[in-house]
Write a protein that holds these residues in place. Structure first.
Motif, mmCIF file in Angstrom:
data_model
loop_
_atom_site.group_PDB
_atom_site.id
_atom_site.type_symbol
_atom_site.label_atom_id
_atom_site.label_comp_id
_atom_site.label_asym_id
_atom_site.label_seq_id
_atom_site.Cartn_x
_atom_site.Cartn_y
_atom_site.Cartn_z
ATOM 1 N N THR A 4 -20.267 -17.826 19.271
ATOM 2 C CA THR A 4 -21.403 -18.390 18.128
ATOM 3 C C THR A 4 -22.279 -17.146 17.996
ATOM 4 O OG1 THR A 4 -22.881 -19.202 19.590
ATOM 5 C CG2 THR A 4 -21.361 -20.878 19.054
ATOM 6 N N PHE A 5 -23.013 -17.445 16.845
ATOM 7 C CA PHE A 5 -24.149 -16.483 16.659
ATOM 8 C C PHE A 5 -25.441 -17.047 16.438
ATOM 9 C CE2 PHE A 5 -21.427 -17.726 13.182
ATOM 10 C CZ PHE A 5 -22.085 -18.524 12.169
ATOM 11 N N ASN A 6 -26.479 -16.453 16.265
ATOM 12 C CA ASN A 6 -27.865 -16.938 16.256
ATOM 13 C C ASN A 6 -28.242 -17.240 14.843
ATOM 14 O OD1 ASN A 6 -28.212 -16.289 19.162
ATOM 15 N ND2 ASN A 6 -28.875 -14.371 18.700
ATOM 16 N N ILE A 7 -28.966 -18.482 14.877
ATOM 17 C CA ILE A 7 -29.488 -18.853 13.408
ATOM 18 C C ILE A 7 -30.932 -19.261 13.549
ATOM 19 C CG2 ILE A 7 -27.162 -19.608 12.751
ATOM 20 C CD1 ILE A 7 -28.994 -22.031 12.909
ATOM 21 N N ASP A 8 -31.501 -19.127 12.159
ATOM 22 C CA ASP A 8 -32.733 -19.822 12.102
ATOM 23 C C ASP A 8 -32.429 -20.977 11.094
ATOM 24 O OD1 ASP A 8 -34.078 -18.167 13.690
ATOM 25 O OD2 ASP A 8 -34.699 -17.011 12.148
ATOM 26 N N LEU A 9 -32.996 -22.000 11.222
ATOM 27 C CA LEU A 9 -32.911 -23.186 10.163
ATOM 28 C C LEU A 9 -34.022 -23.834 9.755
ATOM 29 C CD1 LEU A 9 -31.362 -25.149 8.642
ATOM 30 C CD2 LEU A 9 -31.133 -26.568 10.772
ATOM 31 N N TYR A 10 -34.578 -23.714 8.605
ATOM 32 C CA TYR A 10 -36.113 -24.007 8.097
ATOM 33 C C TYR A 10 -35.966 -24.627 6.752
ATOM 34 C CZ TYR A 10 -36.077 -19.373 6.231
ATOM 35 O OH TYR A 10 -35.725 -18.284 5.313
ATOM 36 N N GLU A 11 -36.834 -25.175 6.285
ATOM 37 C CA GLU A 11 -37.145 -25.548 4.838
ATOM 38 C C GLU A 11 -38.125 -25.024 4.243
ATOM 39 O OE1 GLU A 11 -37.183 -29.799 3.812
ATOM 40 O OE2 GLU A 11 -35.778 -30.120 5.381
ATOM 41 N N GLU A 12 -37.756 -24.598 2.902
ATOM 42 C CA GLU A 12 -38.779 -24.126 1.966
ATOM 43 C C GLU A 12 -38.346 -24.273 0.692
ATOM 44 O OE1 GLU A 12 -40.049 -19.638 2.804
ATOM 45 O OE2 GLU A 12 -38.504 -19.491 1.458
ATOM 46 N N ASP A 13 -39.580 -24.310 -0.186
ATOM 47 C CA ASP A 13 -39.204 -24.732 -1.661
ATOM 48 C C ASP A 13 -38.439 -26.196 -1.809
ATOM 49 O OD1 ASP A 13 -41.144 -22.897 -2.240
ATOM 50 O OD2 ASP A 13 -39.424 -21.302 -2.275
ATOM 51 N N GLY A 14 -38.442 -27.062 -0.959
ATOM 52 C CA GLY A 14 -37.538 -28.129 -1.316
ATOM 53 C C GLY A 14 -36.081 -27.820 -0.725
ATOM 54 N N LYS A 15 -35.514 -26.717 -0.188
ATOM 55 C CA LYS A 15 -34.378 -26.424 0.275
ATOM 56 C C LYS A 15 -34.185 -26.282 1.596
ATOM 57 C CE LYS A 15 -33.386 -23.445 -3.970
ATOM 58 N NZ LYS A 15 -33.007 -22.234 -4.421
ATOM 59 N N SER A 16 -33.254 -26.488 2.332
ATOM 60 C CA SER A 16 -32.828 -26.224 3.784
ATOM 61 C C SER A 16 -32.153 -24.759 3.666
ATOM 62 C CB SER A 16 -31.846 -27.391 4.268
ATOM 63 O OG SER A 16 -32.590 -28.616 4.370
ATOM 64 N N ILE A 17 -32.803 -24.015 4.606
ATOM 65 C CA ILE A 17 -31.884 -22.701 4.767
ATOM 66 C C ILE A 17 -31.781 -22.320 6.058
ATOM 67 C CG2 ILE A 17 -32.827 -20.181 4.162
ATOM 68 C CD1 ILE A 17 -34.716 -21.362 2.182
ATOM 69 N N ILE A 18 -30.135 -21.798 6.277
ATOM 70 C CA ILE A 18 -29.876 -21.242 7.294
ATOM 71 C C ILE A 18 -29.884 -19.725 7.113
ATOM 72 C CG2 ILE A 18 -27.579 -21.157 8.783
ATOM 73 C CD1 ILE A 18 -27.061 -23.670 7.465
ATOM 74 N N GLU A 19 -30.439 -18.964 8.188
ATOM 75 C CA GLU A 19 -30.132 -17.583 8.302
ATOM 76 C C GLU A 19 -29.423 -17.351 9.429
ATOM 77 O OE1 GLU A 19 -33.971 -15.971 6.044
ATOM 78 O OE2 GLU A 19 -34.026 -16.153 8.173
ATOM 79 N N ALA A 20 -28.224 -16.680 9.486
ATOM 80 C CA ALA A 20 -27.294 -16.265 10.373
ATOM 81 C C ALA A 20 -27.304 -14.755 10.763
ATOM 82 C CB ALA A 20 -26.065 -17.043 10.145
ATOM 83 N N GLU A 21 -27.683 -14.302 11.934
ATOM 84 C CA GLU A 21 -27.485 -13.102 12.142
ATOM 85 C C GLU A 21 -25.816 -12.931 12.439
ATOM 86 O OE1 GLU A 21 -29.418 -12.350 16.122
ATOM 87 O OE2 GLU A 21 -31.083 -11.743 14.976
ATOM 88 N N LEU A 22 -25.437 -11.945 11.564
ATOM 89 C CA LEU A 22 -24.009 -11.454 11.610
ATOM 90 C C LEU A 22 -23.963 -9.938 11.348
ATOM 91 C CD1 LEU A 22 -22.488 -14.218 9.603
ATOM 92 C CD2 LEU A 22 -22.182 -13.720 11.877
ATOM 93 N N PRO A 23 -24.730 -9.015 12.264
ATOM 94 C CA PRO A 23 -24.558 -7.537 11.966
ATOM 95 C C PRO A 23 -23.325 -7.241 12.287
ATOM 96 C CG PRO A 23 -25.730 -8.089 14.040
ATOM 97 C CD PRO A 23 -25.550 -9.404 13.597
ATOM 98 N N GLY A 24 -22.878 -6.075 11.564
ATOM 99 C CA GLY A 24 -21.637 -5.486 11.611
ATOM 100 C C GLY A 24 -20.424 -6.056 11.044
#
Length: 125
Positions: A4-24
């Motif tokens: 797997t890979f690391n993620i952040d999951l949060y809400e902002e401006d009425g959206k759910s946002i997933i940020e996934a760490e995928l370097p390289g």
């Protein structure tokens, strides 16, 4: 084992946002798809060396297929999911449907309940 890979999951401006760490990873090695009510983020990294010919002193980099799966709530507009990949971070924005209400009214049929209660109740005087 499951990669797997690391993620952040949060809400902002009425959206759910997933940020996934995928370097390289290259953009063409990353896949995002929806199957039923699940969002699949998959990335695959292949070794640039022939494994059988290389003698490693230390090998910490991981190769192969990496995947995370997220349940997509009913309030997400699947037609408006957007993604961008920049500096090793994949950002997926899940926009909520317009006029979506997460409320359900449960109607109670009191008439039958009261009738049943009267029929099965004995009043002692």
């Amino acid at each position: 084992y499951n990669k797997t890979f690391n993620i952040d999951l949060y809400e902002e401006d009425g959206k759910s946002i997933i940020e996934a760490e995928l370097p390289g990873f290259k953009k063409e090695d990353i896949s995002i798809k929806i199957e039923k009510n699940h969002l699949h983020i998959t990335a695959e990294r292949k070794s640039e060396r022939e494994e059988s010919e290389t003698k490693y002193s230390l090998k910490e980099r991981k190769y192969g297929k990496f995947e995370r799966v997220f349940e997509v709530p009913d309030y997400v507009d699947k037609e408006k999911i957007e993604a961008k990949y920049e500096n090793g971070i994949l950002t997926v924005e899940l926009t909520k449907k317009e006029n979506y209400e997460n409320k359900y009214e449960i109607k109670i049929n009191w008439g039958e309940w009261i009738l049943w209660w009267h029929m099965h109740t004995t009043i002692v005087t």
